[in-house]
Design an enzyme around this catalytic site. Structure first.
Site, mmCIF file in Angstrom:
data_model
loop_
_atom_site.group_PDB
_atom_site.id
_atom_site.type_symbol
_atom_site.label_atom_id
_atom_site.label_comp_id
_atom_site.label_asym_id
_atom_site.label_seq_id
_atom_site.Cartn_x
_atom_site.Cartn_y
_atom_site.Cartn_z
ATOM 1 N N ARG A 81 2.751 -51.412 -9.483
ATOM 2 C CA ARG A 81 2.894 -52.114 -10.770
ATOM 3 C C ARG A 81 3.423 -50.960 -11.972
ATOM 4 O O ARG A 81 2.927 -49.880 -11.752
ATOM 5 C CB ARG A 81 1.556 -52.507 -11.164
ATOM 6 N N GLU B 132 8.350 -55.846 -18.105
ATOM 7 C CA GLU B 132 9.286 -56.637 -17.172
ATOM 8 C C GLU B 132 9.695 -58.100 -17.865
ATOM 9 O O GLU B 132 8.786 -58.706 -18.270
ATOM 10 C CB GLU B 132 8.649 -56.831 -16.046
ATOM 11 N N HIS C 2 11.757 -55.458 -9.802
ATOM 12 C CA HIS C 2 10.558 -55.901 -9.191
ATOM 13 C C HIS C 2 10.728 -56.919 -7.981
ATOM 14 O O HIS C 2 10.435 -58.106 -8.135
ATOM 15 C CB HIS C 2 9.589 -56.323 -10.128
#
Length: 327
Positions: free
Chosen positions: A234, A263, A282
């Site tokens: 993360r 994000e 991601h």
């Protein structure tokens, strides 16, 4: 009995969809482009029995407003977008799908490591821009040490790949202790013990109060000169301004990041302009194989719990709720 299952995404892989449809579930999907407010509204307006949570926030408001809610499963393992405390207060278990995306994430971490060590993406960009820029200062990984912060299934798979490259591997994971489940990997007692000898540091931890910004300026200062950071966990685990400073100063040789603090990443984020950063959006766990495994696992979690066949307690992030539910 027909259950109502809310998937907080526009779709679910057919492997999971088939499981839910075969059980006769009433399915609700989140529209493309929808956000937290839409999740809150759907939860308040529908008799949802179970939620399969993707990336949009599942808030305290959403959990509290839906009195029929009985179980939540993450489509994956990171639950930072779910208010687990709110679920626990209502006795609602939150399950994850451990291992379903481990191979894909480990392969992404390895890809980021190779790209960062050899400037692959930078040279690709140079060639596409008409410049014959032959970088000859890459890092040969054989003989270097990989330090793993977190040594679950992803870290273990990455360790085996890096051992095959001839790297030394050491790992820290308080849940595992000092006996390595992978031959050839040395376990250490703290993150600090990893840093001094880790030319590569790879992160494989969940985001929580203990891990938020755990990788900071002091981390980079403790690592060998010209080290590499890999993050497929993360973004918020890393102090991003400190990371940028270390990359700009040359303290770090490079970084490979599948995740960032914000994000989608902001167009004015300095990381986008640094030549020694490899970025992906991601997607480490988003191969078709991983998506199938996570969808199948999440569907199995919610249906198993609702039908009285509980998933293993090891897949529950708030297992105290299991003791308060009916057998």
């Amino acid at each position: 009995m027909s259950y109502t299952v809310f998937v907080t995404a526009p779709s679910l892989h057919p492997a999971g969809l088939a499981v839910l449809q075969s059980a006769g579930c009433n399915l609700i999907f989140l529209a493309k482009g929808a956000d937290k407010a839409d999740v809150d509204r759907i939860m308040a307006e529908n008799p949802v029995d179970a939620v399969i949570s993707r990336t949009v926030t599942l808030s305290r408001k959403a959990i509290s407003s839906c009195q029929t809610l009985k179980v939540i499963s993450k489509h994956g393992v990171g639950v930072s977008n779910i208010d687990v405390e709110a679920a626990s207060e209502r006795g609602i278990p939150v399950f994850v799908t451990p291992g379903a995306n481990a191979q894909s994430v480990a392969e992404m971490a390895l890809g980021l490591l190779l790209a960062a060590a050899r400037k692959i993406s930078w040279m690709d960009g140079e060639l596409r821009s008409g410049r014959w820029s032959r970088a000859q200062d890459g890092i040969e990984l054989c003989g270097k040490t990989l330090g793993l912060v977190g040594f679950g299934q992803i870290g273990q798979k990455l360790a085996r790949a890096c051992l095959a490259l001839g790297m030394k591997v050491q790992a820290f994971d308080p849940g595992i202790g000092m006996v390595s489940p992978v031959d050839g990997v040395t376990m250490v007692a703290s993150v600090d013990e990893l840093l001094g000898s880790s030319t590569v540091l790879s992160l494989h931890v969940p985001l929580n109060a203990h891990t938020r910004k755990m990788i900071d300026a002091s981390t980079f200062n403790a690592m060998p000169d010209q080290a590499i950071l890999i993050n497929t966990a993360r973004g918020e685990v890393v102090d991003e301004p400190a990371l940028i400073a270390a990359l700009q100063s040359g303290r770090l040789y490079a970084a490979g990041l599948d995740t960032t603090a914000e994000e989608p990443i902001s167009p004015d984020n300095t990381l986008l302009s640094l030549p020694n950063v490899v970025l992906t959006p991601h997607v480490g766990g988003s191969t078709p194989a991983a998506l199938a495994g996570m969808a199948r696992g999440a569907a199995g979690n919610v249906l198993g719990f609702l039908s009285g066949t509980r998933p293993p307690a090891s897949a529950c992030v708030n297992p105290i709720t299991l003791s308060s539910t009916k057998e």
